[in-house]
Design a protein around this motif. Structure first.
Motif, PDB file in Angstrom:
ATOM      1  N   HIS A 157     -12.393   4.668  -2.324  1.00 43.03           N
ATOM      2  CA  HIS A 157     -12.709   3.657  -1.315  1.00 43.03           C
ATOM      3  C   HIS A 157     -14.097   3.840  -0.707  1.00 43.03           C
ATOM      4  CE1 HIS A 157      -8.688   2.052  -1.607  1.00 43.03           C
ATOM      5  NE2 HIS A 157      -8.169   3.240  -1.355  1.00 43.03           N
ATOM      6  N   GLY A 158     -14.900   4.756  -1.245  1.00 46.04           N
ATOM      7  CA  GLY A 158     -16.260   4.902  -0.762  1.00 46.04           C
ATOM      8  C   GLY A 158     -16.606   6.324  -0.396  1.00 46.04           C
ATOM      9  N   SER A 159     -17.848   6.530   0.058  1.00 43.96           N
ATOM     10  CA  SER A 159     -18.332   7.883   0.302  1.00 43.96           C
ATOM     11  C   SER A 159     -18.862   8.112   1.713  1.00 43.96           C
ATOM     12  CB  SER A 159     -19.427   8.240  -0.715  1.00 43.96           C
ATOM     13  OG  SER A 159     -20.538   7.378  -0.576  1.00 43.96           O
ATOM     14  N   THR A 160     -18.713   7.148   2.618  1.00 42.42           N
ATOM     15  CA  THR A 160     -19.013   7.420   4.016  1.00 42.42           C
ATOM     16  C   THR A 160     -17.915   8.304   4.587  1.00 42.42           C
ATOM     17  OG1 THR A 160     -17.978   5.304   4.534  1.00 42.42           O
ATOM     18  CG2 THR A 160     -20.374   5.346   4.431  1.00 42.42           C
ATOM     19  N   TYR A 161     -18.098   8.817   5.791  1.00 47.56           N
ATOM     20  CA  TYR A 161     -17.226   9.861   6.319  1.00 47.56           C
ATOM     21  C   TYR A 161     -15.756   9.435   6.372  1.00 47.56           C
ATOM     22  CZ  TYR A 161     -16.622  14.278   8.823  1.00 47.56           C
ATOM     23  OH  TYR A 161     -16.275  15.568   9.173  1.00 47.56           O
ATOM     24  N   LEU A 162     -15.514   8.187   6.748  1.00 44.51           N
ATOM     25  CA  LEU A 162     -14.142   7.694   6.789  1.00 44.51           C
ATOM     26  C   LEU A 162     -13.673   7.234   5.414  1.00 44.51           C
ATOM     27  CD1 LEU A 162     -11.530   6.815   8.101  1.00 44.51           C
ATOM     28  CD2 LEU A 162     -12.670   4.735   8.899  1.00 44.51           C
ATOM     29  N   ALA A 163     -14.512   6.478   4.708  1.00 44.43           N
ATOM     30  CA  ALA A 163     -14.105   5.969   3.403  1.00 44.43           C
ATOM     31  C   ALA A 163     -13.793   7.105   2.443  1.00 44.43           C
ATOM     32  CB  ALA A 163     -15.188   5.067   2.820  1.00 44.43           C
ATOM     33  N   SER A 172     -13.917  14.873  -2.731  1.00 48.37           N
ATOM     34  CA  SER A 172     -14.524  15.465  -1.533  1.00 48.37           C
ATOM     35  C   SER A 172     -14.383  16.982  -1.506  1.00 48.37           C
ATOM     36  CB  SER A 172     -13.907  14.859  -0.269  1.00 48.37           C
ATOM     37  OG  SER A 172     -12.499  15.009  -0.270  1.00 48.37           O
ATOM     38  N   ASP A 173     -14.171  17.579  -2.661  1.00 42.82           N
ATOM     39  CA  ASP A 173     -14.042  19.030  -2.744  1.00 42.82           C
ATOM     40  C   ASP A 173     -15.298  19.709  -2.195  1.00 42.82           C
ATOM     41  OD1 ASP A 173     -13.023  21.524  -3.411  1.00 42.82           O
ATOM     42  OD2 ASP A 173     -13.880  21.487  -5.423  1.00 42.82           O
ATOM     43  N   GLY A 174     -15.118  20.536  -1.168  1.00 36.80           N
ATOM     44  CA  GLY A 174     -16.249  21.227  -0.568  1.00 36.80           C
ATOM     45  C   GLY A 174     -17.009  20.416   0.462  1.00 36.80           C
ATOM     46  N   TRP A 175     -16.617  19.182   0.677  1.00 36.61           N
ATOM     47  CA  TRP A 175     -17.259  18.296   1.651  1.00 36.61           C
ATOM     48  C   TRP A 175     -16.257  17.951   2.754  1.00 36.61           C
ATOM     49  CZ3 TRP A 175     -22.144  15.548   1.094  1.00 36.61           C
ATOM     50  CH2 TRP A 175     -22.891  15.954  -0.018  1.00 36.61           C
ATOM     51  N   ASP A 176     -16.769  17.698   3.946  1.00 35.58           N
ATOM     52  CA  ASP A 176     -15.915  17.288   5.047  1.00 35.58           C
ATOM     53  C   ASP A 176     -15.791  15.769   5.094  1.00 35.58           C
ATOM     54  OD1 ASP A 176     -15.631  19.904   5.741  1.00 35.58           O
ATOM     55  OD2 ASP A 176     -17.026  19.834   7.432  1.00 35.58           O
ATOM     56  N   CYS A 177     -14.713  15.307   5.684  1.00 34.56           N
ATOM     57  CA  CYS A 177     -14.503  13.875   5.923  1.00 34.56           C
ATOM     58  C   CYS A 177     -13.401  13.752   6.962  1.00 34.56           C
ATOM     59  CB  CYS A 177     -14.149  13.135   4.624  1.00 34.56           C
ATOM     60  SG  CYS A 177     -12.718  13.808   3.750  1.00 34.56           S
ATOM     61  N   ALA A 178     -13.055  12.541   7.333  1.00 36.20           N
ATOM     62  CA  ALA A 178     -12.084  12.321   8.415  1.00 36.20           C
ATOM     63  C   ALA A 178     -10.651  12.452   7.897  1.00 36.20           C
ATOM     64  CB  ALA A 178     -12.316  10.949   9.037  1.00 36.20           C
ATOM     65  N   ARG A 179     -10.346  13.626   7.332  1.00 38.08           N
ATOM     66  CA  ARG A 179      -9.049  13.814   6.667  1.00 38.08           C
ATOM     67  C   ARG A 179      -7.854  13.610   7.588  1.00 38.08           C
ATOM     68  NH1 ARG A 179     -12.187  17.653   3.954  1.00 38.08           N
ATOM     69  NH2 ARG A 179     -12.278  17.283   1.717  1.00 38.08           N
ATOM     70  N   ASP A 180      -7.984  13.959   8.856  1.00 37.58           N
ATOM     71  CA  ASP A 180      -6.842  13.888   9.759  1.00 37.58           C
ATOM     72  C   ASP A 180      -6.323  12.467   9.944  1.00 37.58           C
ATOM     73  OD1 ASP A 180      -7.036  16.593  10.074  1.00 37.58           O
ATOM     74  OD2 ASP A 180      -7.998  16.530  12.048  1.00 37.58           O
ATOM     75  N   LEU A 181      -7.151  11.481   9.609  1.00 39.29           N
ATOM     76  CA  LEU A 181      -6.731  10.095   9.779  1.00 39.29           C
ATOM     77  C   LEU A 181      -5.934   9.554   8.596  1.00 39.29           C
ATOM     78  CD1 LEU A 181      -9.840   8.339  11.388  1.00 39.29           C
ATOM     79  CD2 LEU A 181      -7.572   8.597  12.399  1.00 39.29           C
ATOM     80  N   VAL A 182      -5.926  10.276   7.471  1.00 43.22           N
ATOM     81  CA  VAL A 182      -5.430   9.698   6.220  1.00 43.22           C
ATOM     82  C   VAL A 182      -4.288  10.524   5.630  1.00 43.22           C
ATOM     83  CG1 VAL A 182      -6.069   8.936   3.902  1.00 43.22           C
ATOM     84  CG2 VAL A 182      -7.724   8.767   5.778  1.00 43.22           C
ATOM     85  N   THR A 183      -3.283   9.833   5.141  1.00 47.27           N
ATOM     86  CA  THR A 183      -2.189  10.447   4.376  1.00 47.27           C
ATOM     87  C   THR A 183      -2.194   9.830   2.982  1.00 47.27           C
ATOM     88  OG1 THR A 183      -0.821  10.851   6.323  1.00 47.27           O
ATOM     89  CG2 THR A 183       0.309  10.712   4.190  1.00 47.27           C
ATOM     90  N   HIS A 184      -2.174  10.668   1.967  1.00 44.44           N
ATOM     91  CA  HIS A 184      -2.227  10.189   0.588  1.00 44.44           C
ATOM     92  C   HIS A 184      -0.835  10.175  -0.049  1.00 44.44           C
ATOM     93  CE1 HIS A 184      -6.548  11.143   1.008  1.00 44.44           C
ATOM     94  NE2 HIS A 184      -6.700  10.194   0.111  1.00 44.44           N
ATOM     95  N   LEU A 185      -0.518   9.057  -0.666  1.00 43.82           N
ATOM     96  CA  LEU A 185       0.717   8.910  -1.430  1.00 43.82           C
ATOM     97  C   LEU A 185       0.463   9.319  -2.885  1.00 43.82           C
ATOM     98  CD1 LEU A 185       1.722   5.375  -0.111  1.00 43.82           C
ATOM     99  CD2 LEU A 185       2.467   7.592   0.778  1.00 43.82           C
ATOM    100  N   ARG A 186       1.536   9.454  -3.644  1.00 44.38           N
ATOM    101  CA  ARG A 186       1.422   9.812  -5.049  1.00 44.38           C
ATOM    102  C   ARG A 186       0.616   8.773  -5.829  1.00 44.38           C
ATOM    103  NH1 ARG A 186       5.892  11.710  -9.317  1.00 44.38           N
ATOM    104  NH2 ARG A 186       7.061  12.240  -7.443  1.00 44.38           N
ATOM    105  N   CYS A 187      -0.190   9.234  -6.774  1.00 45.34           N
ATOM    106  CA  CYS A 187      -0.932   8.329  -7.652  1.00 45.34           C
ATOM    107  C   CYS A 187       0.031   7.605  -8.582  1.00 45.34           C
ATOM    108  CB  CYS A 187      -1.943   9.136  -8.472  1.00 45.34           C
ATOM    109  SG  CYS A 187      -2.935   8.147  -9.598  1.00 45.34           S
ATOM    110  N   PRO A 188      -0.088   6.289  -8.726  1.00 45.01           N
ATOM    111  CA  PRO A 188       0.817   5.535  -9.605  1.00 45.01           C
ATOM    112  C   PRO A 188       0.393   5.589 -11.072  1.00 45.01           C
ATOM    113  CG  PRO A 188      -0.676   4.015  -8.542  1.00 45.01           C
ATOM    114  CD  PRO A 188      -1.012   5.388  -7.995  1.00 45.01           C
ATOM    115  N   HIS A 189       0.093   6.793 -11.560  1.00 44.66           N
ATOM    116  CA  HIS A 189      -0.442   7.022 -12.904  1.00 44.66           C
ATOM    117  C   HIS A 189       0.715   7.436 -13.812  1.00 44.66           C
ATOM    118  CE1 HIS A 189      -2.746   8.221 -16.224  1.00 44.66           C
ATOM    119  NE2 HIS A 189      -3.488   9.190 -15.707  1.00 44.66           N
ATOM    120  N   ALA A 190       1.220   6.494 -14.585  1.00 48.14           N
ATOM    121  CA  ALA A 190       2.423   6.738 -15.374  1.00 48.14           C
ATOM    122  C   ALA A 190       2.262   7.915 -16.329  1.00 48.14           C
ATOM    123  CB  ALA A 190       2.809   5.476 -16.142  1.00 48.14           C
ATOM    124  N   LEU A 191       1.105   8.031 -16.998  1.00 46.80           N
ATOM    125  CA  LEU A 191       0.921   9.087 -17.994  1.00 46.80           C
ATOM    126  C   LEU A 191       1.095  10.465 -17.381  1.00 46.80           C
ATOM    127  CD1 LEU A 191       0.015   9.628 -20.997  1.00 46.80           C
ATOM    128  CD2 LEU A 191      -2.286   9.983 -20.061  1.00 46.80           C
TER     129      LEU A 191
END
Length: 460
Positions: A157-163, A172-191
Motif C-alpha cells: 500500500h505504499g512506502s510512507t510511514y503509515l502506508a 519494512s524489514d529493518g525499517w520503522d513504520c506505524a506498526r501499532d496501527l495495523v493488524t495483518h490478516l493471512r495472505c490469500p495465497h492459495a499456493l
C-alpha cells in the motif's frame, strides 16, 4: 541541458548516478555499475537503454504507463496547461478548472456511491489520506478509539510511514513504520497458504480468521480494512473467488469501512476503468488510485469517498487539516484528463478484455516448464512463481536469486520484467499488439529455460 545529458556516454552517466538513490534497491549491489540500466528513450510499448538496445516495457514503467509512452495527446495537454496556468494550489478557498473537471470525471467513472475526491501525488499519499480522513471522520462522530487498520500479509500500500505499516512486513524489514496501527490478516495465497484446501474451503477459512481477528482486536477499535483487488508488489496474489464480497459483508456487519486500493488495478489494467465494482462486485467506502490515472506522465493520485463520510468531515466547525502543495496540480490534472480521453476514445479497457486474456493465456502456457510452479493474475497483471520442486512447491533459497536471473535473461533478449524473489512480475503497457504479446511469451520461455540451465550448472 537535456541534449547535454543525452550526449554523455553510459559510463559517465553511471558514475554520476552514484549521487542518486534508487528506490527499493540493494544499494550495496548497485555499487557495481554493471548492475544498473540507463533508460534514455521511450515510445509506444518500448524503451531504449542508453546504448541503443530496444526493450519491450514489460513492467509499464512501474505498473503505470497504461496508454503507452510518448503519447502526444497527453504531452500537448500538459504543455498547454503549463502555458495557461502553470501552478496554483487547491488550498484554502482556491480551486482551478482542470482539477474541477478531473474530479467530476472521476466521480462519473467510479462506483456511484463515491462522489468526493481528494488529490495527492502518489499511491502512498492516497492511502495515507484515506486513513487520515477516516480517523478524523470517527473523531467527529464520537468514536475516537476507531483507529486500527486491517491489512493483509503480502499487501503493498505504499512506502510512507503509515502506508508502509499497511504493507506486508516483508517490505519494512529493518525499517520503522506505524506498526501499532495495523493488524495483518493471512495472505490469500492459495499456493502457499491453502494447505490442500479447495478454493471454497480456503475462502471460508480466510473469512473465519478475519471475523476472529475483528473480534479479537474489537470492532470498536477498527476504522477500516484495506485491500488491493489483486495484490501487486506482494507477488500478484489473487484471492479466492468471492473474497472481496465476503470481506465487505463482514466490514458492514462490524461497522468497519472498506478501502479498495486501486493504485494498480484502475484505468484499464483489468479491462475496466475501476475494478472494484465491475470486476469484483463491490462498492467500497473509499477507492485510492494513482499510476494509471495519468499513465505516469505526471505524479498524481486520488482518494475517492462517499457523501456519508464527506458530510461528517465537512460539518459545522470542521477544518480539513490535510493536503499537499501539489494536490490537484494543474499540469498533472491536465495529464489525467488527456490520459482518460485516450483510454475512452480508443476503448483501451474494452480491448484489454481480449488482448489481456491473450497475454494471460500465453503466460499460463509456461506452466509446462519445470521451473514454473504457478502462473497467476489477470489480464495485464501477471506473476510467474518459480519452484525447485513442482511436486512439493519447494522454493529455491534466496541465494539462488531465481527471479533476478530470469529478469536478466529477459532483458538480454529484449524484455524488461520485474524480479521479486522467486517471482517474475509482468505489468506491461495496455496497448500491446498480438505479435508483441506472443514475443513476450517467447522471450519468457527462452529466459526461463536459460535460468533453469544456470541453476542446474551451479548446483541449486
Amino acid at each position: 541541458m537535456t541534449q547535454d545529458r543525452i550526449n554523455l556516454d553510459t559510463d559517465t552517466i553511471l558514475e554520476k548516478d552514484a549521487h542518486l538513490i534508487q528506490s527499493f534497491a540493494d544499494l550495496n549491489f548497485l555499487k557495481d555499475k554493471s548492475a544498473r540500466t540507463v533508460i534514455s528513450k521511450a515510445d509506444g510499448t518500448r524503451v531504449w537503454d542508453h546504448d541503443g538496445n530496444e526493450l519491450i516495457d514489460g513492467i509499464g514503467g512501474l505498473w503505470c504507463v497504461n496508454i503507452g509512452h510518448r503519447r502526444q495527446e497527453v504531452i500537448s495537454a500538459i504543455n498547454e496547461q503549463l502555458n495557461t496556468l502553470d501552478y496554483y494550489s487547491t488550498f484554502y478557498n482556491f480551486t482551478h478548472p482542470t482539477a474541477v473537471q478531473l474530479a467530476e470525471k472521476l466521480v462519473s467513472l467510479a462506483p456511484a456511491n463515491l462522489t468526493r475526491v481528494h488529490f495527492g501525488n502518489s499511491g502512498s499519499v492516497a492511502n495515507d489520506s484515506a486513513v487520515r480522513i477516516l480517523h478524523h471522520y470517527y473523531n467527529r462522530i464520537g468514536k475516537p478509539q476507531k483507529k486500527k487498520i486491517l491489512s493483509r500479509q503480502g499487501a503493498y500500500h505504499g512506502s510512507t510511514y503509515l502506508a508502509m505499516a499497511m504493507t506486508t512486513p516483508a517490505y519494512s524489514d529493518g525499517w520503522d513504520c506505524a506498526r501499532d496501527l495495523v493488524t495483518h490478516l493471512r495472505c490469500p495465497h492459495a499456493l502457499r497458504e491453502a494447505n490442500g484446501a479447495t478454493e471454497a474451503e480456503f475462502l471460508d477459512l480466510l473469512m473465519t480468521e478475519m471475523r476472529d481477528k475483528i473480534e479479537e482486536v474489537g470492532s470498536e477499535n477498527i476504522a477500516a480494512f484495506i485491500a488491493e483487488p489483486i495484490m501487486g508488489a506482494g507477488g500478484i496474489i489473487v484471492a479466492p473467488e468471492g473474497y472481496h464480497k465476503r470481506a465487505i459483508e463482514l466490514c458492514r456487519a462490524y461497522d468497519i469501512k472498506y478501502i479498495s486500493d486501486e493504485v494498480v488495478t484502475a484505468f484499464g489494467r483489468l479491462g475496466h476503468m475501476f475494478a472494484s465494482e465491475d470486476v469484483f462486485g463491490i462498492q467500497p467506502d473509499m477507492i485510492t488510485t494513482a499510476k494509471g490515472l495519468t499513465s505516469g506522465y505526471q505524479p498524481l493520485s486520488a482518494t475517492l469517498f462517499t457523501d456519508e463520510i464527506y458530510d461528517v468531515i465537512a460539518g459545522e466547525g470542521a477544518m480539513f487539516l490535510h493536503g499537499m502543495t501539489y494536490s490537484g496540480h494543474p499540469a498533472a490534472s491536465a495529464a489525467a484528463l488527456a490520459n482518460i480521453k485516450v483510454l475512452e476514445t480508443e476503448q483501451i479497457p474494452q480491448r484489454v478484455r481480449t488482448s489481456g486474456k491473450r497475454f494471460e493465456n500465453n503466460l499460463r502456457a509456461l506452466s509446462d516448464l519445470d521451473l514454473v510452479g504457478d502462473v497467476r493474475g489477470s489480464h495485464f497483471m501477471m506473476g510467474i512463481e518459480f519452484v525447485k520442486d513442482k511436486a512439493t512447491n519447494e522454493s529455491y533459497p534466496d541465494a539462488a536469486k531465481v527471479g533476478l536471473r530470469a529478469a536478466r535473461h529477459c532483458q538480454a533478449r529484449g524484455l524488461i520484467a520485474r524480479a521479486l524473489g522467486n517471482i517474475l512480475i509482468l505489468s506491461p503497457t495496455l496497448v500491446l499488439t498480438d505479435e508483441e504479446i506472443d514475443d513476450i511469451a517467447r522471450i519468457l520461455r527462452e529466459s526461463i529455460i536459460a535460468t533453469r540451465a544456470d541453476l542446474n550448472m551451479e548446483g541449486f
